[in-house]
Write a protein that holds these residues in place. Sequence first.
Motif, short mmCIF file in Angstrom:
data_model
loop_
_atom_site.label_atom_id
_atom_site.label_comp_id
_atom_site.label_asym_id
_atom_site.label_seq_id
_atom_site.Cartn_x
_atom_site.Cartn_y
_atom_site.Cartn_z
N GLU A 238 0.83 -1.21 0.00
CA GLU A 238 0.00 0.00 0.00
C GLU A 238 0.86 1.26 0.00
OE1 GLU A 238 -2.52 -0.25 3.37
OE2 GLU A 238 -3.45 -2.15 2.78
N ARG A 239 2.08 1.14 0.52
CA ARG A 239 3.00 2.28 0.59
C ARG A 239 4.10 2.21 -0.47
NH1 ARG A 239 2.66 0.07 5.60
NH2 ARG A 239 4.82 -0.67 5.48
N PRO B 224 3.91 1.85 -4.39
CA PRO B 224 3.25 1.70 -5.70
C PRO B 224 4.18 1.14 -6.77
CG PRO B 224 3.63 4.02 -5.18
CD PRO B 224 3.90 3.26 -3.94
N GLN B 225 5.47 1.41 -6.67
CA GLN B 225 6.40 0.88 -7.67
C GLN B 225 6.44 -0.65 -7.60
OE1 GLN B 225 10.71 1.25 -7.04
NE2 GLN B 225 10.89 2.03 -9.14
N MET B 226 6.54 -1.19 -6.38
CA MET B 226 6.56 -2.63 -6.23
C MET B 226 5.23 -3.25 -6.67
SD MET B 226 8.02 -5.44 -5.31
CE MET B 226 9.42 -5.12 -4.25
N GLU B 227 4.15 -2.61 -6.31
CA GLU B 227 2.83 -3.14 -6.69
C GLU B 227 2.70 -3.20 -8.21
OE1 GLU B 227 -1.45 -3.33 -4.80
OE2 GLU B 227 -0.45 -1.40 -4.61
N SER B 228 3.24 -2.20 -8.88
CA SER B 228 3.19 -2.18 -10.34
C SER B 228 4.02 -3.32 -10.92
CB SER B 228 3.71 -0.84 -10.85
OG SER B 228 3.77 -0.82 -12.26
N LEU B 229 5.19 -3.59 -10.34
CA LEU B 229 6.04 -4.67 -10.83
C LEU B 229 5.42 -6.04 -10.60
CD1 LEU B 229 9.51 -3.35 -9.61
CD2 LEU B 229 8.76 -3.56 -11.99
N LEU B 230 4.62 -6.17 -9.54
CA LEU B 230 4.00 -7.46 -9.21
C LEU B 230 2.68 -7.69 -9.93
CD1 LEU B 230 4.64 -7.54 -5.36
CD2 LEU B 230 5.87 -8.84 -7.12
N ALA B 231 2.19 -6.66 -10.60
CA ALA B 231 0.87 -6.78 -11.25
C ALA B 231 0.83 -7.93 -12.26
CB ALA B 231 0.50 -5.47 -11.92
N GLY C 242 -9.37 -5.34 -8.70
CA GLY C 242 -9.26 -3.97 -9.19
C GLY C 242 -8.75 -3.00 -8.14
N MET C 243 -8.38 -3.52 -6.97
CA MET C 243 -7.92 -2.65 -5.88
C MET C 243 -6.42 -2.77 -5.62
SD MET C 243 -11.05 -2.92 -3.12
CE MET C 243 -11.08 -4.71 -3.08
N GLY C 244 -5.72 -3.50 -6.49
CA GLY C 244 -4.27 -3.60 -6.34
C GLY C 244 -3.83 -4.95 -5.81
N VAL C 245 -2.56 -5.27 -6.02
CA VAL C 245 -2.01 -6.57 -5.63
C VAL C 245 -2.06 -6.75 -4.11
CG1 VAL C 245 0.05 -8.02 -5.65
CG2 VAL C 245 -0.51 -6.62 -7.64
N GLY C 246 -1.72 -5.72 -3.36
CA GLY C 246 -1.72 -5.84 -1.91
C GLY C 246 -3.09 -6.22 -1.37
N ARG C 247 -4.11 -5.55 -1.89
CA ARG C 247 -5.48 -5.85 -1.44
C ARG C 247 -5.90 -7.24 -1.89
NH1 ARG C 247 -8.72 -5.10 2.65
NH2 ARG C 247 -10.93 -4.93 2.08
N ASP C 248 -5.50 -7.65 -3.09
CA ASP C 248 -5.84 -8.98 -3.58
C ASP C 248 -5.21 -10.06 -2.70
OD1 ASP C 248 -7.26 -7.84 -5.60
OD2 ASP C 248 -5.74 -8.17 -7.16
N LEU C 249 -3.96 -9.85 -2.26
CA LEU C 249 -3.31 -10.82 -1.38
C LEU C 249 -4.04 -10.93 -0.05
CD1 LEU C 249 0.47 -9.96 -1.99
CD2 LEU C 249 -0.71 -12.07 -2.65
N THR C 250 -4.43 -9.78 0.50
CA THR C 250 -5.13 -9.78 1.78
C THR C 250 -6.45 -10.54 1.69
OG1 THR C 250 -4.15 -7.65 2.35
CG2 THR C 250 -6.10 -8.30 3.57
N LEU C 251 -7.19 -10.31 0.61
CA LEU C 251 -8.49 -10.97 0.44
C LEU C 251 -8.32 -12.46 0.13
CD1 LEU C 251 -10.33 -8.23 -1.67
CD2 LEU C 251 -10.67 -8.78 0.76
N THR C 252 -7.34 -12.80 -0.69
CA THR C 252 -7.14 -14.19 -1.09
C THR C 252 -6.75 -15.06 0.10
OG1 THR C 252 -6.47 -13.56 -3.32
CG2 THR C 252 -5.79 -15.74 -2.56
N PHE C 253 -5.88 -14.56 0.95
CA PHE C 253 -5.35 -15.38 2.04
C PHE C 253 -5.95 -15.01 3.40
CE2 PHE C 253 -2.21 -15.54 -1.33
CZ PHE C 253 -1.91 -16.90 -1.38
N GLY C 254 -6.88 -14.06 3.42
CA GLY C 254 -7.52 -13.69 4.68
C GLY C 254 -6.52 -13.18 5.70
N LEU C 255 -5.71 -12.25 5.29
CA LEU C 255 -4.60 -11.79 6.14
C LEU C 255 -4.93 -10.51 6.88
CD1 LEU C 255 -1.76 -12.35 3.54
CD2 LEU C 255 -2.34 -13.85 5.46
#
Length: 301
Positions: free
Chosen positions: A257-258, A260-267, A280-293
């Motif tokens: 979330e802090r 954006p460069q890394m999130e773009s590279l991981l997209a 559609g909310m970014g890789v970080g949010r997708d990881l949190t939702l996928t793994f319930g973190l």
Amino acid sequence: MTVDRAHVLATPGMDAHGSYVALSRHRDGMDLHYGHDDFANRDRLVGAMSRDRAKDMASDYEPARDYAARRGITFRERVERVVEIVRQVPEKARGIFDGLRLPAEGGQMPERKVEEDPEAALRRARGRALVRHARAVDAIFAAQDQGGRAGPDQIRELQEARQRFEEVRPYGSHDAEAAYKKSPELAAEAASGDARRAIRALQLETELRTDPRLRADRFVERWQNLHRASDERYAAGDYAGHRAARAEMGNMAHSLERDPQMESLLAGRKRELGISFDSGMGVGRDLTLTFGLGRGRGLGL
């Protein structure tokens, strides 16, 4: 003999006759030098250089005096000219022995202080800053291990340690804390004075920070390792280890979330991270939702 510029060193043996000769040998300029070892002040200098001492000189004889007088040259004028020149010398003068260091009573010269190599001094300063910062981080980790939070004194010490570390090593505290979050035991080792592994980890974090693609590779690798370790510990009944691995995964997901460069590279690497959909909310949010973190361990600041 006449020169363009003359330098005259006054000594106690000079008188008006010698002074006049010495002070009149220049065409463009003249510098008069004297030391406090010979003359305590300027008045003493003037007195010595303008005194008339009995001396067998041609000008002491009447014919010669008459010759000089006819041409407007008198001894008194010489003296007055000498006094005028000497009084223009600055009052403050350096003694000829100023700065001279004499041997000690044992006959040995005082030991000369050798200036420290700047690079060596910087390395030592960085080492001290790293250890101080590690102790501040380790103290906060210890408070968290006991179920508490960092106290005001601990937070203040961490902030001061960070500032000192940054002064001698830019991004030093940032890179060190990134390493400590991955391996908290490194902070304890460095705090005890053994900073070898912490230094290697810090250097690696610096490489990761300055090379975005390398950072992305390490993120994917560490995520996969933590995910695998979480499953293995759960299967083995190590629920504490399972929770610790998932907490660190939560920290990694929220860090995007802090960053954006890394999130773009991981997209483009969602499949490697185990993400099967796009919110559609970014890789970080997708990881949190996928793994319930949720959030894991941090410094609480």
